[in-house]
Design an enzyme around this catalytic site. Structure first.
Site, PDB file in Angstrom:
ATOM      1  N   GLU A  91     -21.445  21.917  15.627  1.00 55.67           N
ATOM      2  CA  GLU A  91     -22.464  21.587  14.622  1.00 55.67           C
ATOM      3  C   GLU A  91     -22.619  23.103  13.979  1.00 55.67           C
ATOM      4  O   GLU A  91     -22.985  23.863  14.621  1.00 55.67           O
ATOM      5  CB  GLU A  91     -23.669  21.040  15.103  1.00 55.67           C
ATOM      6  CG  GLU A  91     -24.690  20.485  14.312  1.00 55.67           C
ATOM      7  CD  GLU A  91     -25.986  20.011  15.024  1.00 55.67           C
ATOM      8  OE1 GLU A  91     -26.968  19.891  14.170  1.00 55.67           O
ATOM      9  OE2 GLU A  91     -26.078  19.703  16.110  1.00 55.67           O
ATOM     10  N   ARG A 140     -21.317  21.216  31.638  1.00 54.94           N
ATOM     11  CA  ARG A 140     -21.344  22.236  30.966  1.00 54.94           C
ATOM     12  C   ARG A 140     -21.229  23.545  31.639  1.00 54.94           C
ATOM     13  O   ARG A 140     -21.413  23.586  32.857  1.00 54.94           O
ATOM     14  CB  ARG A 140     -22.817  22.358  30.355  1.00 54.94           C
ATOM     15  CG  ARG A 140     -23.458  21.476  29.298  1.00 54.94           C
ATOM     16  CD  ARG A 140     -24.748  21.500  29.139  1.00 54.94           C
ATOM     17  NE  ARG A 140     -24.829  22.614  27.897  1.00 54.94           N
ATOM     18  CZ  ARG A 140     -24.970  22.192  26.693  1.00 54.94           C
ATOM     19  NH1 ARG A 140     -24.418  20.688  26.324  1.00 54.94           N
ATOM     20  NH2 ARG A 140     -25.119  23.169  25.665  1.00 54.94           N
ATOM     21  N   LYS A 175     -28.287  27.404  21.530  1.00 49.74           N
ATOM     22  CA  LYS A 175     -28.250  27.760  20.103  1.00 49.74           C
ATOM     23  C   LYS A 175     -29.320  27.875  19.655  1.00 49.74           C
ATOM     24  O   LYS A 175     -29.821  28.836  18.822  1.00 49.74           O
ATOM     25  CB  LYS A 175     -27.594  26.868  19.259  1.00 49.74           C
ATOM     26  CG  LYS A 175     -25.981  27.228  19.002  1.00 49.74           C
ATOM     27  CD  LYS A 175     -25.394  26.450  17.839  1.00 49.74           C
ATOM     28  CE  LYS A 175     -24.929  25.130  18.575  1.00 49.74           C
ATOM     29  NZ  LYS A 175     -24.126  24.254  17.582  1.00 49.74           N
TER      30      LYS A 175
HETATM   31  P1  ATP Z   1     -26.348  24.310  22.359  1.00 48.45           P
HETATM   32  O1  ATP Z   1     -26.583  23.628  23.630  1.00 48.45           O
HETATM   33  O2  ATP Z   1     -25.688  25.676  22.654  1.00 48.45           O
HETATM   34  O3  ATP Z   1     -27.076  24.175  21.210  1.00 48.45           O
HETATM   35  P2  ATP Z   1     -24.629  22.017  21.204  1.00 48.45           P
HETATM   36  O4  ATP Z   1     -23.822  21.321  22.331  1.00 48.45           O
HETATM   37  O5  ATP Z   1     -25.602  21.606  20.627  1.00 48.45           O
HETATM   38  O6  ATP Z   1     -24.777  23.661  21.817  1.00 48.45           O
HETATM   39  P3  ATP Z   1     -22.387  21.950  19.377  1.00 48.45           P
HETATM   40  O7  ATP Z   1     -22.133  22.599  18.274  1.00 48.45           O
HETATM   41  O8  ATP Z   1     -22.909  20.392  19.278  1.00 48.45           O
HETATM   42  O9  ATP Z   1     -23.650  22.626  20.249  1.00 48.45           O
HETATM   43  O10 ATP Z   1     -21.150  21.809  20.400  1.00 48.45           O
HETATM   44  C1  ATP Z   1     -19.797  21.752  20.341  1.00 48.45           C
HETATM   45  C2  ATP Z   1     -19.175  21.345  21.327  1.00 48.45           C
HETATM   46  O11 ATP Z   1     -19.208  22.462  22.298  1.00 48.45           O
HETATM   47  C3  ATP Z   1     -19.810  20.234  21.840  1.00 48.45           C
HETATM   48  O12 ATP Z   1     -18.583  19.227  22.353  1.00 48.45           O
HETATM   49  C4  ATP Z   1     -20.346  20.472  23.105  1.00 48.45           C
HETATM   50  O13 ATP Z   1     -20.326  19.651  24.233  1.00 48.45           O
HETATM   51  C5  ATP Z   1     -19.589  21.823  23.738  1.00 48.45           C
HETATM   52  N1  ATP Z   1     -20.443  22.593  24.393  1.00 48.45           N
HETATM   53  C6  ATP Z   1     -21.469  23.204  23.736  1.00 48.45           C
HETATM   54  N2  ATP Z   1     -22.286  23.811  24.686  1.00 48.45           N
HETATM   55  C7  ATP Z   1     -21.167  23.957  25.938  1.00 48.45           C
HETATM   56  C8  ATP Z   1     -21.478  24.596  27.049  1.00 48.45           C
HETATM   57  N3  ATP Z   1     -22.271  25.398  27.574  1.00 48.45           N
HETATM   58  N4  ATP Z   1     -20.223  24.334  28.066  1.00 48.45           N
HETATM   59  C9  ATP Z   1     -19.453  23.699  27.771  1.00 48.45           C
HETATM   60  N5  ATP Z   1     -19.207  23.036  26.151  1.00 48.45           N
HETATM   61  C10 ATP Z   1     -20.046  23.078  25.643  1.00 48.45           C
HETATM   62 MG    MG Z   2     -24.742  19.466  19.888  1.00 46.74          MG
END
Ligand code: ATP
Ligand code: MG
Length: 558
Positions: free
Chosen positions: A32, A257, A267
Site C-alpha cells: 500500500e 510476519r 508503518k
Molecule cells: P505495516 O504493518 O508495516 O503497516 P502493511 O502490512 O500494512 O505493513 P502493506 O503495504 O500492506 O503493509 O504490505 C505489503 C506486503 O508486505 C503485504 O503482503 C504484507 O503482508 C507484507 N508485510 C508487511 N509487513 C511484513 C512483515 N513484518 N513481515 C513479512 N511480510 C510483511
Molecule cells: Mg497492509
C-alpha cells in the site's frame, strides 16, 4: 540465487504443479503506497520473487492503492526504488486503482445476484450489529432491499449524491457465521477525496477485503502470499473470487510476519517518527526501512541472505537484529577496503622523526583478499591516535600507550611514549614519543616484540571526517510484535517513551588522505572499529560523514 531452504509455500507450489492444479506460477508484492518499505516488506519481496523465479514464474509489483487519503506518489517512487535496489525486477507494474471500473462492475454483479446490498446504518451501528465471537450478529433493517433499489442507490453513491459514511455497500453473506469476517462485510464506502492516480473520478472506493482478491484474480496470480493476520479473511477472499465469477482462482497462503528485536515495524509508527521529526526522514540510518538500511550501509546481498535465513513458517517469531549484522559482516568482509580512521583524535609528536619529512608507507588494502592490492599512506612527525589508546595511569593488561611503553603503529613503526602534555583542565592533549627506524613494518624486524598494535592517521594530510555511531532506536528489549493488537492511546505513549536518547552519537575525527574523494555509499572497514558507509545525504566536499554499519565482532567498544 540460492533457493535451498525448504519452506511450506514452496511445497504447496510443487504439489500444485505436479498434480496439474496449476501449470504456471504468478506471485505479487502488493504494497500500500502509504509509507516506505521496511525490512518486513523485504521479507515478503524476497519470498514472492524467489518463489516465482524458482518455478520460472512471474512476479508483479502491484500498488494496493484503494485508500485515497493516505497514499502518495512519493511513496510509490520510493517503493519502486527499494524493490529494484533489493535486486528484483518485476514483470507487471500495476495499480489496484486501474481496476476500479472492473471492481465496480463486479459489485454491480453481486447486487444483481442478490449478494450485495446498500446499507444506511452508520459505522458504529454496523459494528454493534456485527455481534461478537460468542454472539451472532443482527441483520440490518436494510438487508432485504430489492435488487432494483440497491442498483439505484449504488449508482447514486457513485454519482456523489451522498456524503461520506452515509451509505455503504455490503456483501450479503451470513450474519451468524462463526467467522465474523463473513458477517456481511462492507465492500464499498463513500469517500469524497482526491486519489493520487484517479483524481476525482471516483467518490466510492472498494474495501481491502473485496479489492484484494479481485486484484489477484485480474492479474491471474496463482499464489497470493500474505501474512497470518489475514488467515481469518481467507473464506471471504474465496467467496469474493467465486461470487464475482472470476476466471482465475488465486490461492491465499499466509506466513508469519518478520519481527526484529528493538525495531519498530509498523508503518504507522514509522510515519509518526518521521512526521514528528524524531528521525532524519524515512531513510534515517536508525530506521528499519529499506532506505534507512541502505543509507546506514547494509547491502542488498546481506538483507536477502538474512531474510532467507529467517525462513518461511506460519509462526511469527522475533529475530535478533544481530543476525542481520552477521550477514552484513559476511558480505563486506572480502569486499570492503580496510583503512584507518581516528574517531576521537589525540595528537602524537614523534620527537626524533625529522621535521618536515613525509614518507609513504605500503599498506595492504584487505589482508583477507590480497587481490585488492596495496595503498600508500603518509607518515611524518605528527600523527593522530585514538584517545582511548593512551592512558597516563593504566590498569594491568593495558598494552597500548602509557609512559615508558612501546606499541606498534599499524603499517608503520614501533613508538615509545616519553612524555605527555595536559591542558589547564587536566586533559591529555598531546603525547610525545620516539620511534625506532629499525622496526619499520614489512622489513622483517624481529629484534623485540610489543603487545599492542594501534591505528593512526598522519596529521598534516589527514582528512577531517564525521563519524555517526548508532544504537537501536528503541532502548528496551520491548519489540514491536504486532501493530494491530495494540492501538490504544496508552501504548502510543509507551512507544515514544521507549525511544533511546543515545541512539545517535556524532564524533569528529580524521581518516587517511586516500579517502578524500570517496563516493557516497562506499563501504569501508576502519581498522579496529568496524564497517562504515559514506552517508549520501550529509557528506560534503569538506567533510565526509561515515555511518557505522556494524562494529567488528571482537572490537573494543566504540
Ligand atoms: P505495516 O504493518 O508495516 O503497516 P502493511 O502490512 O500494512 O505493513 P502493506 O503495504 O500492506 O503493509 O504490505 C505489503 C506486503 O508486505 C503485504 O503482503 C504484507 O503482508 C507484507 N508485510 C508487511 N509487513 C511484513 C512483515 N513484518 N513481515 C513479512 N511480510 C510483511
Ligand atoms: Mg497492509
Amino acid at each position: 540465487m540460492e533457493h535451498n531452504s525448504s519452506n511450506f509455500i514452496r511445497n504447496i507450489i510443487i504439489n500444485d504443479l505436479e498434480s496439474g492444479k496449476r501449470n504456471h506460477v504468478i506471485t505479487r508484492f502488493p504494497p500500500e503506497p502509504n509509507g516506505y518499505l521496511h525490512i518486513g516488506h523485504a521479507k515478503s519481496i524476497v519470498i514472492n520473487f524467489d518463489l516465482a523465479d524458482e518455478f520460472n514464474g512471474k512476479t508483479n509489483l502491484r500498488f494496493d492503492d484503494t485508500n485515497p487519503l493516505k497514499e502518495d506518489v512519493e511513496f510509490v517512487n520510493a517503493i519502486k526504488e527499494d524493490v529494484k535496489w533489493l535486486g528484483y525486477d518485476w514483470d507487471g507494474l500495476f495499480f489496484a486503482s486501474d481496476y476500479f471500473q472492473q471492481m465496480y462492475e463486479k459489485a454491480v454483479l453481486l447486487i444483481n445476484k442478490g449478494k450485495a446490498y446498500v446499507d444506511d446504518l452508520s459505522a458504529d451501528e454496523i459494528r454493534e450489529y456485527r455481534g461478537t465471537l460468542k454472539e451472532p450478529g443482527k441483520e440490518s433493517p436494510y438487508r432485504n432491499r430489492s435488487i432494483e433499489e440497491n442498483l439505484d442507490l449504488f449508482d447514486r453513491m457513485r454519482k456523489g449524491e451522498f456524503g461520506n459514511g452515509e451509505k455503504v455497500l455490503r456483501a450479503k453473506i451470513n450474519m451468524s457465521s462463526p467467522n465474523i469476517n463473513l458477517r456481511d462485510p462492507v465492500i464499498y464506502r463513500i469517500s469524497h477525496a482526491v486519489h493520487h492516480n484517479t483524481g476525482d473520478q471516483w467518490c466510492i472506493y472498494p474495501m481491502y477485503a473485496f479489492a484484494h482478491p479481485l486484484e489477484d484474480a485480474i492479474e491471474d496470480v496463482t499464489h497470493s502470499i500474505c501474512t497470518t493476520e489475514f488467515e481469518d479473511q481467507r473464506p471471504l477472499y474465496n467467496w469474493v473470487v467465486e461470487e464475482c465469477e472470476m476466471k482465475s482462482t488465486p490461492q491465499q497462503i499466509e506466513f508469519g510476519r518478520l519481527n526484529i528485536t528493538n525495531a519498530v515495524m509498523s508503518k504507522r509508527k514509522l510515519k509518526q517518527l518521521v512526521d514528528e521529526g524524531l528521525v532524519d526522514g524515512w531513510d534515517d540510518p536508525r530506521m528499519p526501512t529499506v532506505s534507512g538500511l541502505r543509507r546506514r550501509g547494509y547491502t542488498a546481498e546481506a538483507i536477502r541472505a538474512f531474510v532467507r535465513e529467517t525462513g518461511v513458517s506460519k509462526g511469527s517469531g522475533v529475530v535478533d537484529s544481530q543476525m542481520l549484522d552477521h550477514f552484513v559482516r559476511e558480505d563486506l568482509k572480502l569486499k570492503a577496503p580496510r583503512t584507518m580512521g581516528v574517531v576521537r583524535p589525540l595528537k602524537v609528536v614523534i620527537t626524533n622523526y625529522p621535521e618536515g619529512q613525509v614518507e609513504m608507507l605500503d599498506a595492504e588494502i584487505n589482508p583477507e583478499n590480497p587481490e585488492m592490492g596495496t595503498r600508500h599512506i603518509p607518515f611524518s612527525r605528527e600523527i593522530y591516535i585514538e584517545q582511548d589508546d593512551f592512558m597516563e595511569d593504566p590498569p594491568k593488561k593495558y598494552f597500548r600507550l602509557f609512559p615508558g611503553n612501546e606499541v606498534r603503529l599499524k603499517h608503520a613503526y614501533f613508538i615509545k611514549c616519553e612524555d605527555f602534555i595536559k591542558d589547564e583542565d587536566g586533559n591529555v592533549v598531546e603525547i610525545h614519543c620516539t620511534y625506532d627506524p629499525e622496526t619499520k613494518s614489512g622489513t622483517g624486524f624481529t629484534g623485540r616484540k610489543v603487545k599492542g598494535t594501534i591505528h593512526w592517521v598522519e596529521a598534516t594530510q589527514a582528512v577531517p571526517a564525521e563519524f555517526r555511531l548508532y544504537e537501536p532506536l528503541l532502548s528496551t528489549e520491548e519489540t514491536e510484535v504486532d501493530e494491530d493488537t495494540e492501538k490504544t492511546a496508552d501504548t502510543e505513549k509507551t512507544f515514544l517513551d521507549q525511544i533511546n536518547p543515545n541512539s545517535l552519537e556524532i564524533l569528529k575525527g580524521f581518516v587517511e588522505p586516500n579517502l578524500k574523494d570517496v563516493e557516497p555509499q562506499t563501504k569501508i572497514q576502519f581498522f579496529r572499529h568496524g564497517y562504515f558507509n559514506v552517508d549520501p545525504k550529509h557528506s560534503t566536499k569538506d567533510q565526509i560523514v561515515f555511518n557505522l554499519i556494524v562494529s567488528l565482532k571482537s572490537s573494543f567498544k566504540l
